[in-house]
Design an enzyme around this catalytic site. Structure first.
Site, PDB file in Angstrom:
ATOM      1  N   SER A 139       0.768  -0.957  -0.051  1.00 50.50           N
ATOM      2  CA  SER A 139      -0.092   0.166  -0.015  1.00 50.50           C
ATOM      3  C   SER A 139       0.889   1.360   0.019  1.00 50.50           C
ATOM      4  CB  SER A 139      -0.746  -0.057   1.395  1.00 50.50           C
ATOM      5  OG  SER A 139      -1.471   1.286   1.337  1.00 50.50           O
ATOM      6  N   TYR A 152      -2.765  -1.320  10.273  1.00 44.66           N
ATOM      7  CA  TYR A 152      -2.590  -1.586   8.824  1.00 44.66           C
ATOM      8  C   TYR A 152      -1.315  -1.154   8.402  1.00 44.66           C
ATOM      9  CZ  TYR A 152      -3.815  -1.133   3.836  1.00 44.66           C
ATOM     10  OH  TYR A 152      -4.109  -1.346   2.543  1.00 44.66           O
ATOM     11  N   LYS A 156       1.592  -3.597   6.507  1.00 42.52           N
ATOM     12  CA  LYS A 156       2.039  -3.088   5.037  1.00 42.52           C
ATOM     13  C   LYS A 156       3.623  -3.005   5.019  1.00 42.52           C
ATOM     14  CE  LYS A 156      -1.651  -4.032   3.096  1.00 42.52           C
ATOM     15  NZ  LYS A 156      -2.110  -5.275   2.179  1.00 42.52           N
TER      16      LYS A 156
HETATM   17  N1  LIG Z   1      -8.295  -0.013  -2.435  1.00 41.06           N
HETATM   18  C1  LIG Z   1      -7.142   0.685  -2.249  1.00 41.06           C
HETATM   19  O1  LIG Z   1      -7.196   1.914  -2.322  1.00 41.06           O
HETATM   20  C2  LIG Z   1      -5.915  -0.128  -1.613  1.00 41.06           C
HETATM   21  C3  LIG Z   1      -4.781   0.777  -1.525  1.00 41.06           C
HETATM   22  C4  LIG Z   1      -3.549   0.182  -0.911  1.00 41.06           C
HETATM   23  C5  LIG Z   1      -3.502  -1.056  -0.922  1.00 41.06           C
HETATM   24  N2  LIG Z   1      -4.651  -1.948  -0.972  1.00 41.06           N
HETATM   25  C6  LIG Z   1      -4.498  -3.302  -0.880  1.00 41.06           C
HETATM   26  O2  LIG Z   1      -5.223  -3.987  -2.319  1.00 41.06           O
HETATM   27  C7  LIG Z   1      -5.514  -5.312  -1.587  1.00 41.06           C
HETATM   28  C8  LIG Z   1      -7.219  -5.359  -1.952  1.00 41.06           C
HETATM   29  O3  LIG Z   1      -7.609  -4.300  -1.301  1.00 41.06           O
HETATM   30  P1  LIG Z   1      -9.101  -3.898  -1.467  1.00 41.06           P
HETATM   31  O4  LIG Z   1      -9.342  -2.391  -1.477  1.00 41.06           O
HETATM   32  O5  LIG Z   1      -9.779  -4.709  -2.920  1.00 41.06           O
HETATM   33  O6  LIG Z   1      -9.971  -4.390  -0.261  1.00 41.06           O
HETATM   34  P2  LIG Z   1     -11.363  -5.033   0.054  1.00 41.06           P
HETATM   35  O7  LIG Z   1     -12.456  -4.446  -0.807  1.00 41.06           O
HETATM   36  O8  LIG Z   1     -11.844  -4.811   1.577  1.00 41.06           O
HETATM   37  O9  LIG Z   1     -11.463  -6.773  -0.316  1.00 41.06           O
HETATM   38  C9  LIG Z   1     -10.732  -7.262   0.323  1.00 41.06           C
HETATM   39  C10 LIG Z   1     -10.862  -8.921  -0.215  1.00 41.06           C
HETATM   40  O10 LIG Z   1     -10.028  -9.809   0.749  1.00 41.06           O
HETATM   41  C11 LIG Z   1     -10.629 -10.673   1.230  1.00 41.06           C
HETATM   42  N3  LIG Z   1     -10.327 -11.017   2.566  1.00 41.06           N
HETATM   43  C12 LIG Z   1     -10.241 -10.532   3.719  1.00 41.06           C
HETATM   44  N4  LIG Z   1      -9.743 -11.130   4.628  1.00 41.06           N
HETATM   45  C13 LIG Z   1      -9.538 -12.518   4.208  1.00 41.06           C
HETATM   46  C14 LIG Z   1      -9.457 -13.501   4.763  1.00 41.06           C
HETATM   47  N5  LIG Z   1      -9.053 -13.882   6.168  1.00 41.06           N
HETATM   48  N6  LIG Z   1      -9.034 -14.757   4.005  1.00 41.06           N
HETATM   49  C15 LIG Z   1      -9.631 -14.628   2.801  1.00 41.06           C
HETATM   50  N7  LIG Z   1      -9.991 -13.351   2.070  1.00 41.06           N
HETATM   51  C16 LIG Z   1      -9.853 -12.258   2.747  1.00 41.06           C
HETATM   52  C17 LIG Z   1     -11.825 -10.042   1.262  1.00 41.06           C
HETATM   53  O11 LIG Z   1     -12.799 -11.162   1.246  1.00 41.06           O
HETATM   54  P3  LIG Z   1     -13.857 -12.033   2.278  1.00 41.06           P
HETATM   55  O12 LIG Z   1     -13.975 -10.681   3.303  1.00 41.06           O
HETATM   56  O13 LIG Z   1     -14.892 -12.771   1.761  1.00 41.06           O
HETATM   57  O14 LIG Z   1     -12.681 -12.841   2.910  1.00 41.06           O
HETATM   58  C18 LIG Z   1     -12.113  -9.385   0.142  1.00 41.06           C
HETATM   59  O15 LIG Z   1     -12.391 -10.089  -1.111  1.00 41.06           O
HETATM   60  C19 LIG Z   1      -5.277  -5.248  -0.075  1.00 41.06           C
HETATM   61  O16 LIG Z   1      -4.108  -6.045   0.110  1.00 41.06           O
HETATM   62  C20 LIG Z   1      -5.190  -3.888  -0.045  1.00 41.06           C
HETATM   63  O17 LIG Z   1      -4.472  -3.403   1.397  1.00 41.06           O
HETATM   64  C21 LIG Z   1      -5.781  -1.486  -1.517  1.00 41.06           C
END
Ligand SMILES: NC(=O)c1ccc[n+]([C@@H]2O[C@H](COP(=O)([O-])OP(=O)(O)OC[C@H]3O[C@@H](n4cnc5c(N)ncnc54)[C@H](OP(=O)(O)O)[C@@H]3O)[C@@H](O)[C@H]2O)c1
Length: 229
Positions: A139, A152, A156
């Site tokens: 991130s 968080y 990261k």
């Molecule tokens: N969105 C952003 O702007 C952003 C920015 C920087 C980094 N990131 C990183 O990008 C990645 C995706 O983020 P996102 O924004 O798509 O998050 P999100 O919308 O909250 O989705 C998270 C996904 O991870 C799954 N998950 C969570 N805990 C889990 C577990 N214990 N076992 C299996 N699956 C699990 C969730 O599914 P279930 O709840 O069904 O398990 C969901 O499918 C993450 O690593 C996040 O830190 C995102």
């Protein structure tokens, strides 16, 4: 890495970036092995994309669940050429000393131990195949910090460190790297940014450029701090 059809393993495909990537990799003809905890969303995705894609209900925080998932899909599909450790969670906005112990533990269990559980059970098969790229989702908050997301940030920054150390352990021809995906309007962003999350791009639009970028990664990227275009 050449533009051949890959087997791509992705954690956290039930929504957000994981789901958008699963759909885009599948649309481009690659085979997706995905997991998440939400039964309904995982079953829907399996119905939508069908075989040979394979979506399973797995909690990455459970080493045993990950072990069983890996054992099954490695048998049916072989080692993935691309392993995307995408699943993660964020703490509810709070100052560090106000974060309940159980919530802090869960963030660590999913974001750090979950990634290592997946590496533990998939990477040996990738080593045997002598190829593959492992991308651990970091991130902006894996390279900088902000108030109210300390748990968080801690996870990261850990991902950046473990990815670089792991890169030194891999044989030539493989790669492990941490990726900052950018800022995308997902449930996670809504949790920490509130209403202003809606001014950022959708996961579907993000995946259109991020997926081709991920497909271009290869041995030269080993140990890099990547940022999605
Ligand atoms: N969105 C952003 O702007 C952003 C920015 C920087 C980094 N990131 C990183 O990008 C990645 C995706 O983020 P996102 O924004 O798509 O998050 P999100 O919308 O909250 O989705 C998270 C996904 O991870 C799954 N998950 C969570 N805990 C889990 C577990 N214990 N076992 C299996 N699956 C699990 C969730 O599914 P279930 O709840 O069904 O398990 C969901 O499918 C993450 O690593 C996040 O830190 C995102």
């Amino acid at each position: 890495m050449k533009e051949y059809k890959r087997v791509v393993a992705i954690t956290g495909v039930s929504r957000g970036l994981g789901r958008a990537m699963a759909e885009e990799f599948a649309r481009l003809g690659h085979v997706v092995l995905g997991c998440g905890r939400s039964k309904r969303e995982i079953e829907e995705l399996q119905k939508e994309l069908g075989a040979p894609h394979d979506f399973a209900i797995v909690d990455v925080a459970s080493d045993e669940e990950v072990r069983r998932w890996a054992e099954r899909v490695l048998k049916t599909h072989g080692a993935p050429q691309l392993l995307l450790n995408n699943a993660a969670m964020i703490n509810r906005n709070a100052r560090l000393w106000e974060v309940p112990a159980a919530e802090f533990s869960q963030v660590i269990d999913v974001n750090v131990k979950g990634v290592v559980n997946v590496i533990r059970h998939f990477v040996p098969a990738m080593l045997k195949a002598k190829e593959g790229v492992i991308v651990n989702f970091s991130s902006g908050w894996g390279r900088s910090t902000d108030a109210e997301v300390a748990p968080y940030c801690a996870t990261k920054w850990a991902i950046e460190g473990l990815s670089q150390a792991m890169a030194q352990e891999l044989p030539a021809g493989m790669a492990a790297a941490a990726l900052n995906p950018g800022v995308i309007n997902t449930g996670m962003l809504q949790s920490c940014f509130g209403k202003s999350a809606s001014s950022y791009i959708t996961p579907e639009r993000w995946a259109k450029t991020a997926v081709p970028y991920l497909l271009r990664l290869g041995p030269a990227d080993n140990g890099s701090q990547l940022t999605a275009p």
